[in-house]
Design a protein around this motif. Sequence first.
Motif, mmCIF file in Angstrom:
data_model
loop_
_atom_site.group_PDB
_atom_site.id
_atom_site.type_symbol
_atom_site.label_atom_id
_atom_site.label_comp_id
_atom_site.label_asym_id
_atom_site.label_seq_id
_atom_site.Cartn_x
_atom_site.Cartn_y
_atom_site.Cartn_z
ATOM 1 N N ASP A 182 -81.657 -36.999 58.663
ATOM 2 C CA ASP A 182 -80.863 -35.645 58.617
ATOM 3 C C ASP A 182 -80.830 -34.912 57.661
ATOM 4 O O ASP A 182 -80.933 -33.586 57.692
ATOM 5 N N LYS A 183 -80.931 -35.309 56.541
ATOM 6 C CA LYS A 183 -81.061 -34.562 55.250
ATOM 7 C C LYS A 183 -82.048 -33.755 55.183
ATOM 8 O O LYS A 183 -82.373 -32.417 54.595
ATOM 9 N N ILE A 184 -83.292 -34.371 55.645
ATOM 10 C CA ILE A 184 -84.480 -33.517 55.609
ATOM 11 C C ILE A 184 -84.539 -32.547 56.640
ATOM 12 O O ILE A 184 -84.981 -31.422 56.568
ATOM 13 N N ILE A 185 -84.127 -32.838 58.063
ATOM 14 C CA ILE A 185 -83.855 -31.938 58.820
ATOM 15 C C ILE A 185 -82.970 -30.489 58.557
ATOM 16 O O ILE A 185 -83.412 -29.484 58.696
ATOM 17 N N ASN A 186 -81.814 -30.989 57.875
ATOM 18 C CA ASN A 186 -81.183 -29.901 57.489
ATOM 19 C C ASN A 186 -81.802 -28.850 56.449
ATOM 20 O O ASN A 186 -81.489 -27.805 56.304
ATOM 21 N N LYS A 187 -82.409 -29.512 55.416
ATOM 22 C CA LYS A 187 -83.202 -29.035 54.634
ATOM 23 C C LYS A 187 -84.124 -27.959 55.079
ATOM 24 O O LYS A 187 -84.302 -26.841 54.746
ATOM 25 N N ALA A 240 -82.725 -36.264 70.796
ATOM 26 C CA ALA A 240 -83.026 -35.109 70.085
ATOM 27 C C ALA A 240 -82.125 -33.975 70.155
ATOM 28 O O ALA A 240 -81.534 -33.976 71.403
ATOM 29 N N LYS A 241 -81.867 -33.249 69.380
ATOM 30 C CA LYS A 241 -80.911 -31.889 69.480
ATOM 31 C C LYS A 241 -82.108 -30.791 69.263
ATOM 32 O O LYS A 241 -83.213 -30.880 68.856
ATOM 33 N N GLU A 242 -81.727 -29.655 69.599
ATOM 34 C CA GLU A 242 -82.533 -28.410 69.906
ATOM 35 C C GLU A 242 -82.927 -27.861 68.439
ATOM 36 O O GLU A 242 -82.351 -27.797 67.601
ATOM 37 N N GLY A 243 -84.342 -27.843 68.429
ATOM 38 C CA GLY A 243 -84.829 -27.581 67.204
ATOM 39 C C GLY A 243 -85.252 -28.687 66.367
ATOM 40 O O GLY A 243 -85.953 -28.235 65.362
#
Length: 474
Positions: free
Chosen positions: A71-76, A185-188
Amino acid sequence: MKLYNTLTRKKENFVPIHEKEINMYVCGPTTYNYIHIGNARPMIVFDAMRKYFIHLGYDVTFIQNYTDVDDKIINKGKEEGIPALEIAATYIKEYEKDSASLGVMPATVYPKVSEHMNDIIHLVEGLVKKGLAYEAQDDVYFEVRKYPQYGKLSGRNIDDLQSGARVEVGSIKRDPLDFALWKSAKEGEVSWESPWGKGRPGWHIECSAMSLKYIKGDTLDIHGGGQDLIFPHHENEIAQSEGFSGKQFVNYWVHNGFITVNKDKMSKSLGNFFLVRDVLKDFSGEVIRYFLLSTHYRSPIDFNDNALKGSEKALIRLNRTYEILGNAVAEGIDSDKDTLENFFNRLEEKIEKALQDDLNTALAFSYFFEAGKAVGKALKENTAGKKALLKGYEIFKEYLETVFGILPYEKEAELLEVSEAHNLSDDLMSIVIDIRKMARDEKNFAYADKIRDALAELGIEILDTKEGTQWKKK
């Protein structure tokens, strides 16, 4: 060799599964930022442990994962408009630079989550088939209450557990304690195909899948990490791994202690969050290694400038003895009256005894300082034999250079000069303070004040306290 096993809460004789072979798995970084000094402790502790096992003659398979899906990588990635896997790849390279600067030996293998998706899916499928996991709206969760031994590592009672910061509470879960094995999976977001639709793994499942892939059988000799990982991460690893294989996942769970900064917990909110690369601007990798190994790995350690400066001075002393021994050997110094042979035989025995006792590096270091005094005395009295000097040099080289990676210290000459200048300042000020005290004792306050005022003009402040007279630079 004895190791403290977090699982049994006691020191145990270390017996590897395969003779002269050791499988070690140590949790690696989540690659969304540069590593901080807290990350450096397990890196250095388990690097030293690995090198000590190699010193003992073991063939060590050292596995350390890269979490490149999280999650942290995706958010960054969203914040910076860069694909998550590119963010991870960037910080993996930066991790490798910092790791090399700290003298850490590269792992035997660095498995990445993104490259082991089939292994992860296979493990999740197996847990579902065994009835230990369930699907809920394209997510898959491990059902904690189906695993009766849950809590055995952390010592927590399952009935007393409350959902914590890392346990996401959602209505689709059967129990708040259940944890995600697979997330839809969430969009994007980066995702992979699976029997449950497109998605990505939860945090805990990766370590089980990747560690089991690179060892013989289903059991690790040693699993390492910081104490902060005991619950829930390592607890969850045990549940899913042993639930899948039906065998013990790890024989020895080894955890290093916490790091505080000036006695406070390290955190970004307190502004006491130090990146390794920033610390390396002022102190070498050898100093950081010495500092982190100078306290027993299971004990807490406080990070501050004074502690690092003290480590630097200690390293200068050790390096000075190492150079003296090397020079003495090169010059062929020898004496019929050898007082060092028995000393170095005992020294090696004491070092080994310390390290065999749960890798007590702090105690081992203390013996090397004793060696410095003994060598200096023997050379001064001409009682240092050639054979003993060579043995002493080899002991320093094997342990302090090969196992601990703290010598040779390249900055030694420059820093020794600074250190000696500092010691001279202390000695001179001690003399001045004694002269001023004599004047005060003789009631010659005018002369005492003149000394104080002259020092003030030089930028030195005199402080008269209950503990005596002290000084500091303004």
